[in-house]
Design a protein around this motif. Sequence first.
Motif, PDB file in Angstrom:
ATOM      1  N   THR A   1       0.834  -1.211   0.000  1.00 64.21           N
ATOM      2  CA  THR A   1       0.000   0.000   0.000  1.00 64.21           C
ATOM      3  C   THR A   1       0.862   1.251   0.000  1.00 64.21           C
ATOM      4  O   THR A   1       0.595   2.207  -0.737  1.00 64.21           O
ATOM      5  CB  THR A   1      -0.923  -0.001   1.233  1.00 64.21           C
ATOM      6  N   MET A   2       1.901   1.259   0.815  1.00 67.90           N
ATOM      7  CA  MET A   2       2.761   2.438   0.916  1.00 67.90           C
ATOM      8  C   MET A   2       3.586   2.655  -0.354  1.00 67.90           C
ATOM      9  O   MET A   2       3.827   3.791  -0.756  1.00 67.90           O
ATOM     10  CB  MET A   2       3.672   2.321   2.134  1.00 67.90           C
ATOM     11  N   LEU A   3       4.001   1.561  -1.002  1.00 63.70           N
ATOM     12  CA  LEU A   3       4.818   1.697  -2.211  1.00 63.70           C
ATOM     13  C   LEU A   3       3.991   1.974  -3.449  1.00 63.70           C
ATOM     14  O   LEU A   3       4.438   2.666  -4.367  1.00 63.70           O
ATOM     15  CB  LEU A   3       5.651   0.423  -2.430  1.00 63.70           C
ATOM     16  N   GLY A   4       2.785   1.423  -3.515  1.00 66.51           N
ATOM     17  CA  GLY A   4       2.005   1.474  -4.740  1.00 66.51           C
ATOM     18  C   GLY A   4       2.369   0.301  -5.637  1.00 66.51           C
ATOM     19  O   GLY A   4       3.445  -0.294  -5.507  1.00 66.51           O
ATOM     20  N   PRO A   5       1.488  -0.072  -6.582  1.00 65.68           N
ATOM     21  CA  PRO A   5       1.683  -1.312  -7.348  1.00 65.68           C
ATOM     22  C   PRO A   5       2.951  -1.352  -8.189  1.00 65.68           C
ATOM     23  O   PRO A   5       3.599  -2.393  -8.293  1.00 65.68           O
ATOM     24  CB  PRO A   5       0.427  -1.396  -8.220  1.00 65.68           C
TER      25      PRO A   5
ATOM     26  N   PHE B   1       6.022  -1.637  -5.853  1.00 65.02           N
ATOM     27  CA  PHE B   1       5.997  -2.922  -5.143  1.00 65.02           C
ATOM     28  C   PHE B   1       6.434  -4.041  -6.071  1.00 65.02           C
ATOM     29  O   PHE B   1       7.209  -4.918  -5.673  1.00 65.02           O
ATOM     30  CB  PHE B   1       4.599  -3.196  -4.594  1.00 65.02           C
ATOM     31  N   ARG B   2       5.984  -4.015  -7.320  1.00 70.85           N
ATOM     32  CA  ARG B   2       6.428  -5.043  -8.280  1.00 70.85           C
ATOM     33  C   ARG B   2       7.942  -4.929  -8.509  1.00 70.85           C
ATOM     34  O   ARG B   2       8.649  -5.939  -8.562  1.00 70.85           O
ATOM     35  CB  ARG B   2       5.679  -4.900  -9.598  1.00 70.85           C
ATOM     36  N   ALA B   3       8.453  -3.715  -8.614  1.00 69.72           N
ATOM     37  CA  ALA B   3       9.904  -3.554  -8.781  1.00 69.72           C
ATOM     38  C   ALA B   3      10.653  -4.107  -7.573  1.00 69.72           C
ATOM     39  O   ALA B   3      11.723  -4.722  -7.704  1.00 69.72           O
ATOM     40  CB  ALA B   3      10.242  -2.086  -8.997  1.00 69.72           C
ATOM     41  N   ALA B   4      10.085  -3.908  -6.393  1.00 69.14           N
ATOM     42  CA  ALA B   4      10.741  -4.388  -5.174  1.00 69.14           C
ATOM     43  C   ALA B   4      10.737  -5.912  -5.102  1.00 69.14           C
ATOM     44  O   ALA B   4      11.732  -6.525  -4.698  1.00 69.14           O
ATOM     45  CB  ALA B   4      10.051  -3.793  -3.946  1.00 69.14           C
TER      46      ALA B   4
ATOM     47  N   PHE C   1      14.127  -8.894   2.810  1.00 69.87           N
ATOM     48  CA  PHE C   1      12.921  -8.536   2.067  1.00 69.87           C
ATOM     49  C   PHE C   1      12.588  -7.055   2.248  1.00 69.87           C
ATOM     50  O   PHE C   1      12.325  -6.337   1.282  1.00 69.87           O
ATOM     51  CB  PHE C   1      11.748  -9.398   2.535  1.00 69.87           C
ATOM     52  N   VAL C   2      12.604  -6.593   3.485  1.00 68.99           N
ATOM     53  CA  VAL C   2      12.272  -5.194   3.752  1.00 68.99           C
ATOM     54  C   VAL C   2      13.278  -4.260   3.083  1.00 68.99           C
ATOM     55  O   VAL C   2      12.910  -3.206   2.546  1.00 68.99           O
ATOM     56  CB  VAL C   2      12.203  -4.931   5.272  1.00 68.99           C
ATOM     57  N   ALA C   3      14.542  -4.646   3.079  1.00 68.66           N
ATOM     58  CA  ALA C   3      15.569  -3.816   2.438  1.00 68.66           C
ATOM     59  C   ALA C   3      15.303  -3.665   0.947  1.00 68.66           C
ATOM     60  O   ALA C   3      15.541  -2.595   0.369  1.00 68.66           O
ATOM     61  CB  ALA C   3      16.950  -4.419   2.672  1.00 68.66           C
ATOM     62  N   CYS C   4      14.799  -4.717   0.300  1.00 70.04           N
ATOM     63  CA  CYS C   4      14.439  -4.614  -1.120  1.00 70.04           C
ATOM     64  C   CYS C   4      13.261  -3.668  -1.312  1.00 70.04           C
ATOM     65  O   CYS C   4      13.205  -2.929  -2.304  1.00 70.04           O
ATOM     66  CB  CYS C   4      14.111  -5.998  -1.680  1.00 70.04           C
ATOM     67  N   MET C   5      12.304  -3.701  -0.388  1.00 72.00           N
ATOM     68  CA  MET C   5      11.182  -2.766  -0.452  1.00 72.00           C
ATOM     69  C   MET C   5      11.693  -1.325  -0.367  1.00 72.00           C
ATOM     70  O   MET C   5      11.248  -0.439  -1.104  1.00 72.00           O
ATOM     71  CB  MET C   5      10.200  -3.021   0.692  1.00 72.00           C
ATOM     72  N   GLU C   6      12.639  -1.100   0.527  1.00 71.32           N
ATOM     73  CA  GLU C   6      13.208   0.243   0.689  1.00 71.32           C
ATOM     74  C   GLU C   6      13.940   0.682  -0.576  1.00 71.32           C
ATOM     75  O   GLU C   6      13.740   1.795  -1.077  1.00 71.32           O
ATOM     76  CB  GLU C   6      14.193   0.254   1.858  1.00 71.32           C
ATOM     77  N   GLU C   7      14.801  -0.185  -1.068  1.00 67.49           N
ATOM     78  CA  GLU C   7      15.663   0.187  -2.183  1.00 67.49           C
ATOM     79  C   GLU C   7      14.863   0.465  -3.450  1.00 67.49           C
ATOM     80  O   GLU C   7      15.061   1.488  -4.110  1.00 67.49           O
ATOM     81  CB  GLU C   7      16.678  -0.925  -2.428  1.00 67.49           C
ATOM     82  N   ALA C   8      13.964  -0.436  -3.798  1.00 75.67           N
ATOM     83  CA  ALA C   8      13.198  -0.260  -5.034  1.00 75.67           C
ATOM     84  C   ALA C   8      12.066   0.752  -4.863  1.00 75.67           C
ATOM     85  O   ALA C   8      11.660   1.395  -5.827  1.00 75.67           O
ATOM     86  CB  ALA C   8      12.630  -1.599  -5.489  1.00 75.67           C
ATOM     87  N   GLY C   9      11.568   0.868  -3.626  1.00 75.52           N
ATOM     88  CA  GLY C   9      10.447   1.767  -3.396  1.00 75.52           C
ATOM     89  C   GLY C   9      10.851   3.178  -3.048  1.00 75.52           C
ATOM     90  O   GLY C   9      10.001   4.078  -3.012  1.00 75.52           O
ATOM     91  N   GLY C  10      12.145   3.404  -2.773  1.00 77.49           N
ATOM     92  CA  GLY C  10      12.586   4.733  -2.403  1.00 77.49           C
ATOM     93  C   GLY C  10      11.918   5.230  -1.129  1.00 77.49           C
ATOM     94  O   GLY C  10      11.483   6.379  -1.046  1.00 77.49           O
TER      95      GLY C  10
END
Length: 861
Positions: free
Chosen positions: A396-400, A403-406, A424-433
Amino acid sequence: MAQPSTTPAAIRREDYRPPGWTVPDITLDFRLDPAETQVHATLSVVRRGAHDEPLRLDGAGQVPLSVKVDGVAINDWRIEGEQLVVPLAGDAHRVETEVVIAPDRNTQLMGLYASGGNLCTQCEAEGFRRITFFPDRPDVLSVYRVRMTAEARRFPVLLANGDPVASGTNEDGTHWAEWHDPFPKPSYLFALVAGDLAVHRGSFTTMSGRAVQLGIWVRAADLPKTDHALHALRLAMAWDERVYGREYDLDVFNIVAVDDFNFGAMENKGLNIFNSRYILADPDTATDYDYDAIAAVVAHEYFHNWSGNRITCRDWFQLSLKEGFTVYRDQCFSADQGSAAVKRIEDVRGLRASQFPEDSGPLAHPVRPESYIEISNFYTATIYNKGAELIRMMATMLGPVKFRAATDLYFDRFDGTAATCEDFVACMEEAGGIDLTQFRLWYAQAGTPRVSVGLAHEPGGGRATLRLAQHVPATPGQSVKHPMVLPLKIRLFGAETGRALTDETLILLDQLSETITFEGVTERPVLSINRGFSAPVVIESDRTAADLAFLSAHDDDAFARYEAMQQLMLDTLVAGTINGVVQADAVLDAVARTLEAEGLEPAFLAEAVLLPSENFIGDQMMTVDPDAIHAAREELRERLGRTLEPVWRRLYAEMAQDAYIHTPDAKGRRRLRNVALGYIAASGAPDAAATALAQFDAADNMTDRQAALTTLVNSDAPEREDALARFHARYADNALVLDKWFQTQALSSRADTGAVVARLARHPDFTLTNPNRARALVGAFGVNQRAFNAADGSGYRFLADQLIALDRLNPQTAAKLLPPLGRWRRFDGERSRLMRAELTRIVETPGLSKDLFEQASKSIE
């Protein structure tokens, strides 16, 4: 299984150390026999790092017949606890062991065991050590080669992980098969099946053009019941390619259904093993719920191929890495197959029924636990369902798009490795900015956040002020909590016009409190908050009954609309329980408006008008009063049934269908018709039992037949016993349907349910050796709030007796059925004393397993 004289030692996350030895390759040679199976294992072992530690291989009960190192028998090995310790001087060796095991005496259903004449395995979490000696931990990944030899007549089918390599026959009446899995995997994903099975074959062509052979293996008589599962598998494979870009990687994908299974299913690489209840379905024996559950579990286990197999978890504290993510994936898949709104309602209802009580009780633990005694006890709603909500919040916070990039980054970076939740969370951070530093608290803190909400309006100035405050209650071992990141979707509606006054807004509440101002609000606003259940929290608002009724009629978010109705019902029932008087008018009006509203699908209507469960009502109270809760809920049900009886009868007639079909619309119509039948019965209508029996007799599907049976089982009508007897006679040879017969009676709202369940425990068809049957009767009774909490404590004694007996056979299942006793703090003094006494009796039982000891001892503290 002897209970140690002291508390078993806890395993702690902070003590994790990488393995001292890796096993790049393993070859297993089985000579299969139910009474005496010989297992010859050849491990290539490599020292990891600079150390002089010996090789330690986990085992459970077996004694090695021989140990060889580099082809030479050795004698300086030793057994320490349940580990085989082999001194090794060099850095790389070939270690061979031979053991004998007895699958037909394995009632724990972990390792290699017999079920229905077949042999099969269950190795998650620590079952592989019951098969052979091995470093049985998820961060030791190996390439497996497996050879099986068995009596050809008795075990004509031989299956294992990966792809088949070769097969043949021997002159002594045995035959053999070899399988190879080229993808390194941990031992918990090992699988083997040998038996007399038939196969429903299919195929799937991947997005790169590869042909995959699909097979669902069952008893020959059950082949007609596998169409739905095979269809669901194809849908899941296509969905994972389309939504996540993940393609299947072997030449075959096999599923085997077995009757005796502790879990729902297991994602073993290329060879998924399923509880039969999540594979077999036809209209006569499976309800719409069963059909949906089969599709969801088939998808879940298939999705594990990437989120669990290609990337596994470094240690068992990271269990939610694979399970939380995969539950989220299967929830989204199911939402795409039918009504997304109804699916979200079902998921949240399940979360509140199992995970919220877990989070507020003695067994509360973080999504990433800090310690455990028995890892099997942490296959919980917190790990699975709350873990999925964490993924949903990040999505939800990243958007679709982000999130797919992450997830692409995660799959690409960690493919072939054992990863952590942090990875996993680190990938969310990196790809999601995005900075998720504070969000990580969701993995570390137990407990369900509570958010208090207040909305003020200045009519003259056109300004609305929203005040939010969060609080995370203390949980065992965590008395001090820190503010969480709560993504809350909100929208304001005009109380006079019903129109939306604002766009939907995502608020990230990351402080103890926050104030948000809205300008240009020209009429009194009504707050819609936590739309879509965007955060797994409890909302405590100052919204009035009129506000909730308004939202139940006007909110444009389907979940929020449902939630408003549920909160209105809940407030009414809690007040009625406390005061002894149920003020039903607001609920009656709201339900009537909802039923007459245009454009609402039948499936949604059915969910919207159902009352909250007695357990959920009890969860809102400081002290649970089961009898008062039951009385208040039955009174409101009766009022709804009687006042709206003409509407229920109209819907019952309108939702009827000429013949069974399995489509989302048809399922919704059946659901609403059966809800209407329940309210007709609740009204006290003199023809209710006759109507239910007529449906029971005429039904061409299990959904309608079981709904009618449930209506009769909850009544005092003479038709009740007749329907139960005929249902049993019709399905006497179908174990899965007999489970429904036991469960329906265990969940009955009648006053004599406790006595009925005690008699059913002595029924010839009841057995504790089958986990499904134990869950159907004992497990269902434990969640029947009124019956289980009989004032004389008979329900508590019954459950404790059953758990002590079951623990001798299957500790894992016994431990999972204990939590109802752990709620003793929530009840009045005498019930509390009686529950705690039964917990004490369990803990003091000689020979108790670690599984049940951990759950009971934590519950009694």
